[in-house]
Scaffold this active site. Structure first.
Site, PDB file in Angstrom:
ATOM      1  N   CYS A  75       0.812  -1.222   0.000  1.00 13.18           N
ATOM      2  CA  CYS A  75       0.000   0.000   0.000  1.00 13.18           C
ATOM      3  C   CYS A  75       0.846   1.273   0.000  1.00 13.18           C
ATOM      4  O   CYS A  75       1.422   1.625  -1.010  1.00 13.18           O
ATOM      5  CB  CYS A  75      -0.952   0.006   1.192  1.00 13.18           C
ATOM      6  SG  CYS A  75      -2.101  -1.353   1.207  1.00 13.18           S
TER       7      CYS A  75
ATOM      8  N   ARG B 198     -12.586   5.843  -1.775  1.00 13.58           N
ATOM      9  CA  ARG B 198     -11.549   4.841  -1.500  1.00 13.58           C
ATOM     10  C   ARG B 198     -11.971   3.526  -2.123  1.00 13.58           C
ATOM     11  O   ARG B 198     -13.173   3.252  -2.241  1.00 13.58           O
ATOM     12  CB  ARG B 198     -11.378   4.631   0.015  1.00 13.58           C
ATOM     13  CG  ARG B 198     -10.985   5.848   0.789  1.00 13.58           C
ATOM     14  CD  ARG B 198     -10.724   5.498   2.258  1.00 13.58           C
ATOM     15  NE  ARG B 198      -9.488   4.757   2.434  1.00 13.58           N
ATOM     16  CZ  ARG B 198      -8.278   5.322   2.486  1.00 13.58           C
ATOM     17  NH1 ARG B 198      -8.154   6.631   2.389  1.00 13.58           N
ATOM     18  NH2 ARG B 198      -7.199   4.582   2.633  1.00 13.58           N
TER      19      ARG B 198
ATOM     20  N   HIS C  46      -3.672  -5.563   2.152  1.00 16.25           N
ATOM     21  CA  HIS C  46      -3.332  -5.099   3.500  1.00 16.25           C
ATOM     22  C   HIS C  46      -2.657  -6.131   4.359  1.00 16.25           C
ATOM     23  O   HIS C  46      -2.942  -7.317   4.232  1.00 16.25           O
ATOM     24  CB  HIS C  46      -4.627  -4.792   4.242  1.00 16.25           C
ATOM     25  CG  HIS C  46      -5.046  -3.391   4.091  1.00 16.25           C
ATOM     26  ND1 HIS C  46      -5.975  -2.825   4.901  1.00 16.25           N
ATOM     27  CD2 HIS C  46      -4.662  -2.449   3.226  1.00 16.25           C
ATOM     28  CE1 HIS C  46      -6.154  -1.586   4.522  1.00 16.25           C
ATOM     29  NE2 HIS C  46      -5.376  -1.337   3.504  1.00 16.25           N
TER      30      HIS C  46
HETATM   31  N1  GLN Z   1      -2.607   6.389   2.431  1.00 16.28           N
HETATM   32  C1  GLN Z   1      -2.583   5.638   1.211  1.00 16.28           C
HETATM   33  C2  GLN Z   1      -3.912   5.641   0.489  1.00 16.28           C
HETATM   34  O1  GLN Z   1      -4.910   5.925   1.105  1.00 16.28           O
HETATM   35  C3  GLN Z   1      -2.106   4.220   1.483  1.00 16.28           C
HETATM   36  C4  GLN Z   1      -3.089   3.438   2.270  1.00 16.28           C
HETATM   37  C5  GLN Z   1      -2.585   2.125   2.695  1.00 16.28           C
HETATM   38  O2  GLN Z   1      -1.426   1.953   3.009  1.00 16.28           O
HETATM   39  N2  GLN Z   1      -3.488   1.193   2.742  1.00 16.28           N
HETATM   40  O3  GLN Z   1      -3.968   5.362  -0.680  1.00 16.28           O
END
Ligand code: GLN
Length: 248
Positions: free
Chosen positions: A95, A130, A194
């Protein structure tokens, strides 16, 4: 002969929001099954990254705030990290870590965070949205299927020399458009999955360990079928029931 591997947990104190440290526990467990000693240490802010010290780097995911701090600090480690990657060092980047290995990441508030450009991807922002949910992908070269859970606002587009970790069968993946998820470059595996992804996807863990061992011990015959020690058997990627047949 005794075998050992050293893991550098890059910003492990800041980028561990989803329990990414579980990946190190999985690597430790599998390495032990192989008879390989594996230990780890955190490399964080204001510390140099010693490219000759580590065989594997784990770079976890995190939130925009942590990423904004790391975006600055990681520039001081940029040359050594690129050298490590170009020299065939093994890495798993998740991520936020994945995003910072590329050219840049645009945070939810529009701030542009510089990456190190070790890999040729870049990450744009979504508008108040998201990608959240379960993901199923298939690696085009091996046919292996990997499962994970994604939660990211950034949308990533792959560049030169990168191939996806897999093609999306379920979920969003890198950007929700081109059906790619994650990236592979040399011995670097990147993903939006994740947390302790190696527990669910033992095949990736095996690739990482194999890559690291064959780089560190180029003369060891890691694929021989004749050896009977558990170390050799597992390295042949003959799944050891206990270690690799974890049902999810
Ligand atoms: N902050 C980043 C995003 O929202 C990475 C998120 C994460 O590590 N899951 O894309």
């Amino acid at each position: 002969m005794s075998y050992s591997l050293k893991v550098g947990h890059l910003y492990g104190d800041l980028m561990n929001t989803y329990g990414d440290i579980g990946n190190i526990l999985v690597l430790k467990h599998l390495a032990k099954e192989m008879g390989v000693e594996l230990d780890d240490e955190v490399v964080s802010l204001d510390q140099p990254f010693d490219k000759d010290k580590y065989d594997i780097v784990i770079f976890g995911g995190g939130q925009d705030f942590e990423q904004s701090i790391i975006s600055k600090d990681i520039q001081t480690k940029k040359t050594d990290l690129i050298d490590f990657i170009e020299d065939g060092g093994s890495m798993v980047a998740i991520c936020g870590g994945y995003q910072l290995l590329g050219h840049y990441y645009i945070g939810a508030n529009g701030e542009k965070l510089e990456g190190i450009g070790a890999l040729d991807h870049y990450t744009e922002k979504q508008e108040n949205h998201r990608f959240i949910g379960d993901v199923l992908i298939e690696n085009q070269e091996t046919g292996e299927k990997y499962r994970g859970f994604e939660n990211h606002q950034g949308i990533t587009f792959l560049g030169e020399g990168e191939r996806p970790l897999g093609n999306v069968l379920e979920g969003y993946g890198n950007n929700g458009e081109d059906k790619t998820e994650g990236a592979i470059y040399k011995n670097v595996y990147c993903t939006y999955f994740h947390g302790p992804i190696l527990a669910r996807n033992n095949q990736i863990a095996k690739h990482v360990l194999m890559n690291a061992l064959s780089r560190k011990y180029p003369d060891a015959d890691l694929t021989t079928q004749k050896e009977t020690s558990s170390f050799r058997n597992i390295l042949k990627i003959k799944p050891n029931k206990k270690a690799f047949d974890i049902k999810v």
